[in-house]
Design a protein around this motif. Sequence first.
Motif, PDB file in Angstrom:
ATOM      1  N   ALA A 138     -23.876  28.495  33.401  1.00  0.00           N
ATOM      2  CA  ALA A 138     -23.554  29.483  34.624  1.00  0.00           C
ATOM      3  C   ALA A 138     -22.092  29.454  34.894  1.00  0.00           C
ATOM      4  N   LYS A 139     -21.289  28.489  34.249  1.00  0.00           N
ATOM      5  CA  LYS A 139     -19.869  28.522  34.865  1.00  0.00           C
ATOM      6  C   LYS A 139     -19.286  29.498  33.913  1.00  0.00           C
ATOM      7  N   ASP A 140     -19.720  30.042  32.882  1.00  0.00           N
ATOM      8  CA  ASP A 140     -19.054  31.109  31.962  1.00  0.00           C
ATOM      9  C   ASP A 140     -19.738  32.554  32.415  1.00  0.00           C
ATOM     10  N   ARG A 141     -19.170  33.220  32.997  1.00  0.00           N
ATOM     11  CA  ARG A 141     -19.787  34.559  33.192  1.00  0.00           C
ATOM     12  C   ARG A 141     -20.323  35.462  31.984  1.00  0.00           C
ATOM     13  N   GLY A 142     -19.825  35.168  30.830  1.00  0.00           N
ATOM     14  CA  GLY A 142     -20.123  35.881  29.525  1.00  0.00           C
ATOM     15  C   GLY A 142     -21.511  35.199  28.864  1.00  0.00           C
ATOM     16  N   LEU A 143     -22.106  34.088  29.672  1.00  0.00           N
ATOM     17  CA  LEU A 143     -23.179  33.428  28.899  1.00  0.00           C
ATOM     18  C   LEU A 143     -24.435  33.480  30.228  1.00  0.00           C
ATOM     19  N   GLN A 144     -25.639  33.752  29.707  1.00  0.00           N
ATOM     20  CA  GLN A 144     -26.791  33.530  30.646  1.00  0.00           C
ATOM     21  C   GLN A 144     -28.103  32.766  29.879  1.00  0.00           C
ATOM     22  N   VAL A 145     -28.580  32.038  30.638  1.00  0.00           N
ATOM     23  CA  VAL A 145     -29.753  31.416  30.192  1.00  0.00           C
ATOM     24  C   VAL A 145     -31.056  32.150  30.649  1.00  0.00           C
ATOM     25  N   ILE A 146     -31.745  32.715  29.390  1.00  0.00           N
ATOM     26  CA  ILE A 146     -32.616  33.527  29.590  1.00  0.00           C
ATOM     27  C   ILE A 146     -34.196  32.858  29.269  1.00  0.00           C
TER      28      ILE A 146
ATOM     29  N   MET B  58     -22.705  40.123  26.718  1.00  0.00           N
ATOM     30  CA  MET B  58     -23.247  38.789  27.439  1.00  0.00           C
ATOM     31  C   MET B  58     -24.310  38.094  26.346  1.00  0.00           C
ATOM     32  N   ILE B  59     -23.998  36.847  26.151  1.00  0.00           N
ATOM     33  CA  ILE B  59     -24.556  35.899  25.157  1.00  0.00           C
ATOM     34  C   ILE B  59     -25.624  35.403  25.696  1.00  0.00           C
ATOM     35  N   ARG B  60     -26.879  35.539  25.267  1.00  0.00           N
ATOM     36  CA  ARG B  60     -28.188  34.924  25.822  1.00  0.00           C
ATOM     37  C   ARG B  60     -28.460  33.604  25.203  1.00  0.00           C
ATOM     38  N   VAL B  61     -28.663  32.667  26.145  1.00  0.00           N
ATOM     39  CA  VAL B  61     -28.869  31.287  25.815  1.00  0.00           C
ATOM     40  C   VAL B  61     -30.182  30.646  26.142  1.00  0.00           C
ATOM     41  N   MET B  62     -31.006  29.766  25.192  1.00  0.00           N
ATOM     42  CA  MET B  62     -32.128  29.297  25.522  1.00  0.00           C
ATOM     43  C   MET B  62     -31.899  27.682  25.631  1.00  0.00           C
ATOM     44  N   LEU B  63     -32.717  27.050  26.626  1.00  0.00           N
ATOM     45  CA  LEU B  63     -32.278  25.445  26.705  1.00  0.00           C
ATOM     46  C   LEU B  63     -33.730  24.936  26.265  1.00  0.00           C
ATOM     47  N   VAL B  64     -33.728  23.916  25.205  1.00  0.00           N
ATOM     48  CA  VAL B  64     -34.928  23.145  24.916  1.00  0.00           C
ATOM     49  C   VAL B  64     -34.697  21.826  25.061  1.00  0.00           C
ATOM     50  N   ASP B  65     -35.297  21.167  26.000  1.00  0.00           N
ATOM     51  CA  ASP B  65     -35.311  19.601  26.106  1.00  0.00           C
ATOM     52  C   ASP B  65     -36.301  19.196  27.055  1.00  0.00           C
ATOM     53  N   ASP B  66     -36.969  18.059  26.650  1.00  0.00           N
ATOM     54  CA  ASP B  66     -38.098  17.617  27.547  1.00  0.00           C
ATOM     55  C   ASP B  66     -37.717  16.854  28.847  1.00  0.00           C
TER      56      ASP B  66
ATOM     57  N   ASP C  40     -16.041  22.659  26.810  1.00  0.00           N
ATOM     58  CA  ASP C  40     -16.550  22.534  25.365  1.00  0.00           C
ATOM     59  C   ASP C  40     -17.955  22.880  25.007  1.00  0.00           C
ATOM     60  N   LEU C  41     -18.984  22.855  25.894  1.00  0.00           N
ATOM     61  CA  LEU C  41     -20.306  23.653  25.703  1.00  0.00           C
ATOM     62  C   LEU C  41     -20.109  25.083  25.520  1.00  0.00           C
ATOM     63  N   CYS C  42     -19.482  25.830  26.619  1.00  0.00           N
ATOM     64  CA  CYS C  42     -19.365  27.186  26.440  1.00  0.00           C
ATOM     65  C   CYS C  42     -18.626  27.510  25.374  1.00  0.00           C
ATOM     66  N   LYS C  43     -17.601  26.743  24.892  1.00  0.00           N
ATOM     67  CA  LYS C  43     -16.863  27.355  23.775  1.00  0.00           C
ATOM     68  C   LYS C  43     -17.655  27.175  22.570  1.00  0.00           C
ATOM     69  N   ALA C  44     -18.652  26.235  22.621  1.00  0.00           N
ATOM     70  CA  ALA C  44     -19.197  25.932  21.172  1.00  0.00           C
ATOM     71  C   ALA C  44     -20.192  27.126  21.062  1.00  0.00           C
ATOM     72  N   ILE C  45     -20.830  27.396  22.410  1.00  0.00           N
ATOM     73  CA  ILE C  45     -21.811  28.472  22.307  1.00  0.00           C
ATOM     74  C   ILE C  45     -21.271  29.976  21.753  1.00  0.00           C
ATOM     75  N   ARG C  46     -19.914  30.207  22.214  1.00  0.00           N
ATOM     76  CA  ARG C  46     -19.382  31.262  21.721  1.00  0.00           C
ATOM     77  C   ARG C  46     -18.952  30.941  20.446  1.00  0.00           C
ATOM     78  N   SER C  47     -18.766  30.154  19.961  1.00  0.00           N
ATOM     79  CA  SER C  47     -18.122  29.726  18.463  1.00  0.00           C
ATOM     80  C   SER C  47     -19.506  29.966  17.444  1.00  0.00           C
TER      81      SER C  47
END
Length: 226
Positions: free
Chosen positions: A22-30, A1-9, A116-123
């Motif tokens: 969340a569309k990618d089961r291998g990714l998780q926003v923590i 599982m790849i852990r992701v953080m979002l930073v945006d005002d 493309d977003l999910c692919k970029a995170i994995r890349s």
Amino acid sequence: MIRVMLVDDQRPARMGFALMVAKDRGLQVIGQAENGKEALDFLESAERQQQLLPDVILMDVRMPVMDGLDATSAIKERYPFISIVILTTYDQDDYAFGGLSAGASGFLLKDVKTADLCKAIRSVYAGDAILTPRITGEVIKRGVDKAISSNEELELQKRFAKLGRREFEVASLVSEGLTNAEIAHRLGIQGDSVKKTVSRILNKLGVGERINIAVLWYKAALNTKQ
């Protein structure tokens, strides 16, 4: 599982990216944050409590309190193992280039599609940079035009000249936006060989992020010499 953080005002923006991830089961926003300082506070708190840190951070550039560029620089200095992707728009080229210089692994336009977003995170998690040749190349060139002198250009050309033939060839392909797998296919060699070659290039050029190979390549004006 790849852990992701979002930073945006912008809360709607964070919600939108969270739904996409969340569309990618291998990714998780923590974790999420409204600005760079809040992001740093989150990481420091997680570290103190011995909680897992994010593998990848999606970072907006224009935010109050602490913008994405200062946050990227501070995070990469303290947590160099965290990959950061800058979120930008077409009218923020200078910010995007600043993000690359601060240590980001690449950037994405905010209207990026889910796949493309999910692919970029994995890349970036796998060690590749996000280099869309047309867009990233233009951003780098615009930043380089404002930031480089002829003496600096010559000095960088000398640094690249010290690379071996294969290393120079791989550096060229990295600057074009190819992943390790794509470079391996192009050159007919193993992926592990490409990975080791990229590591040697980083060491010889004195940079820590793959995308900086492309930045220095453009600064050396080698893209105009091919």
